[in-house]
Design a protein around this motif. Structure first.
Motif, PDB file in Angstrom:
ATOM      1  N   SER A   1      82.680 -69.181 -12.092  1.00  0.00           N
ATOM      2  CA  SER A   1      84.228 -69.130 -11.828  1.00  0.00           C
ATOM      3  C   SER A   1      85.004 -69.256 -13.217  1.00  0.00           C
ATOM      4  O   SER A   1      84.617 -69.861 -14.124  1.00  0.00           O
TER       5      SER A   1
ATOM      6  N   TYR B   1      78.173 -78.958 -13.231  1.00  0.00           N
ATOM      7  CA  TYR B   1      78.471 -77.716 -13.511  1.00  0.00           C
ATOM      8  C   TYR B   1      78.665 -77.607 -15.244  1.00  0.00           C
ATOM      9  O   TYR B   1      79.489 -78.342 -15.692  1.00  0.00           O
TER      10      TYR B   1
ATOM     11  N   ARG C   1      83.455 -77.810 -10.165  1.00  0.00           N
ATOM     12  CA  ARG C   1      83.273 -76.343 -10.617  1.00  0.00           C
ATOM     13  C   ARG C   1      84.476 -75.650 -10.823  1.00  0.00           C
ATOM     14  O   ARG C   1      84.430 -74.545 -11.419  1.00  0.00           O
ATOM     15  N   LEU C   2      85.703 -76.547 -10.468  1.00  0.00           N
ATOM     16  CA  LEU C   2      86.964 -75.766 -10.574  1.00  0.00           C
ATOM     17  C   LEU C   2      87.734 -75.772 -11.895  1.00  0.00           C
ATOM     18  O   LEU C   2      87.429 -77.154 -12.457  1.00  0.00           O
TER      19      LEU C   2
ATOM     20  N   GLN D   1      94.118 -67.423  -1.723  1.00  0.00           N
ATOM     21  CA  GLN D   1      92.773 -66.998  -0.982  1.00  0.00           C
ATOM     22  C   GLN D   1      93.079 -67.240   0.471  1.00  0.00           C
ATOM     23  O   GLN D   1      92.469 -66.797   1.515  1.00  0.00           O
TER      24      GLN D   1
ATOM     25  N   ASN E   1      97.529 -70.875  -3.904  1.00  0.00           N
ATOM     26  CA  ASN E   1      96.436 -70.463  -3.350  1.00  0.00           C
ATOM     27  C   ASN E   1      96.556 -69.220  -2.830  1.00  0.00           C
ATOM     28  O   ASN E   1      96.860 -69.054  -1.393  1.00  0.00           O
TER      29      ASN E   1
ATOM     30  N   GLU F   1      92.709 -68.475 -11.557  1.00  0.00           N
ATOM     31  CA  GLU F   1      91.075 -68.798 -11.438  1.00  0.00           C
ATOM     32  C   GLU F   1      90.648 -67.821 -10.347  1.00  0.00           C
ATOM     33  O   GLU F   1      91.231 -67.869  -9.325  1.00  0.00           O
ATOM     34  N   THR F   2      89.558 -67.661 -10.475  1.00  0.00           N
ATOM     35  CA  THR F   2      88.821 -66.870  -9.320  1.00  0.00           C
ATOM     36  C   THR F   2      88.462 -67.457  -8.031  1.00  0.00           C
ATOM     37  O   THR F   2      88.667 -66.989  -6.953  1.00  0.00           O
ATOM     38  N   ASN F   3      88.135 -68.860  -8.350  1.00  0.00           N
ATOM     39  CA  ASN F   3      87.841 -69.831  -7.412  1.00  0.00           C
ATOM     40  C   ASN F   3      89.264 -69.913  -6.577  1.00  0.00           C
ATOM     41  O   ASN F   3      90.271 -70.666  -7.149  1.00  0.00           O
ATOM     42  N   MET F   4      89.326 -69.873  -5.150  1.00  0.00           N
ATOM     43  CA  MET F   4      90.351 -69.943  -4.386  1.00  0.00           C
ATOM     44  C   MET F   4      91.545 -69.051  -4.830  1.00  0.00           C
ATOM     45  O   MET F   4      92.563 -69.194  -4.308  1.00  0.00           O
ATOM     46  N   LYS F   5      91.219 -67.992  -5.924  1.00  0.00           N
ATOM     47  CA  LYS F   5      92.247 -67.151  -6.424  1.00  0.00           C
ATOM     48  C   LYS F   5      93.555 -67.811  -6.506  1.00  0.00           C
ATOM     49  O   LYS F   5      94.515 -67.555  -5.805  1.00  0.00           O
TER      50      LYS F   5
END
Length: 284
Positions: A88, A275, A254-255, A144, A142, A108-112
């Motif tokens: 991520s 992570y 991980r975020l 996503q 968010n 951030e790619t996670n949850m865009k």
């Protein structure tokens, strides 16, 4: 008689001049003593302790480029190459409006997730005051969330908010500590696993082990009465390399986004759900 008067006026003149000089010198000393407030160096070298924000601020007219990366769960073993197959990434920029105010924008790619932030100094540690106090506010979107999942989704439902007070003290040249009361509000949330309003308290620290290297740690307690998400616990290392600071990170989250890191932690240190990642800041 005339000579005596001359001597008298001469003595009176020099006495008055001498006393005036003493009063003037005392006044100058008083003014100088009022201005000689010694400001302490920043408690932290990096803008983050590990993933959470530190009281460090960007200088006026400086630009920082931020690259933050978190790999997958190391406990998956060789199958996912200890988490390196999954990642991520957060990309962002920070600008110093003044020496005490900065603004930031990241994705951030996670949850865009997009985050717009503001960081501002309220009080500064000195020989007259024991701590640095900095405010930090974020609004996140968010992107996503999908209308296929939430048919009545509005733009405001995508938003969440973070307010923090960062209180740090540079205890010595080697050791610094920070307390971080935090408040998070989410417009869209799942009530069975989290609350709409969440309060947290964070404690972090930095210990310098060499001229360019320090070890860092931080832990946040979330007072929300949920049973699904965990409290974020992270360990890190700062490495100063010329024009940038490189941070190695080990965390149960991980975020990379501020709000996601604080409230959506799923890893468990006791079960090896760790992570690995890094933060990279480059100043221009």
């Amino acid at each position: 008689m005339i000579m005596k008067k001359k001597y008298f006026y001469t003595i009176l003149f020099f006495s008055s001049w001498s006393f005036g000089q003493e009063d003037l010198l005392k006044e100058i000393d008083t003014v100088q003593s009022k201005k000689s407030v010694e400001i302490s160096p920043p408690a932290f070298k990096a803008l983050q302790i590990v993933t959470g924000q530190s009281t460090k601020l960007v200088s006026k007219n400086e630009w920082y480029i931020v690259i933050a990366h978190r790999f997958g769960d190391v406990s998956t073993g060789f199958k996912d190459f200890f988490g390196l197959d999954a990642a991520s990434t957060k990309l962002g920029a920070i600008y110093g409006v003044t020496d005490g105010i900065s603004v930031s924008l990241s994705r951030e790619t996670n949850m865009k997730t997009f985050e717009l932030g503001a960081k501002y100094r309220l009080l500064q540690q000195s020989d007259h005051f024991p701590v640095d106090v900095v405010g930090y506010n974020v609004i996140a979107a968010n992107t996503q969330f999908s209308k296929d999942t939430y048919p009545n989704l509005r733009f405001s439902d995508r938003l969440s908010y973070l307010s923090q007070v960062l209180i740090s003290r540079r205890v010595s040249d080697q050791f610094s500590v920070q307390l971080t009361p935090s408040y998070v509000h989410k417009n869209l949330y799942e009530p069975t696993i989290e609350g709409k309003n969440q309060f947290l308290t964070g404690l972090g620290g930095r210990y310098k082990i060499s001229k360019r290297v320090s070890v860092n740690a931080e832990y946040f307690v979330n007072y929300d009465n949920h049973s699904f998400y965990k409290n974020p616990l992270s360990l890190g290392m700062d490495v100063e390399t010329g024009g940038h600071i490189f941070q190695l990170v080990f965390s149960n989250s991980r975020l990379n986004s501020d709000i996601g890191y604080l409230t959506n932690v799923v890893g468990n240190w006791g079960k090896g759900n760790i992570y690995f990642g890094f933060n990279l800041y480059r100043v221009f």
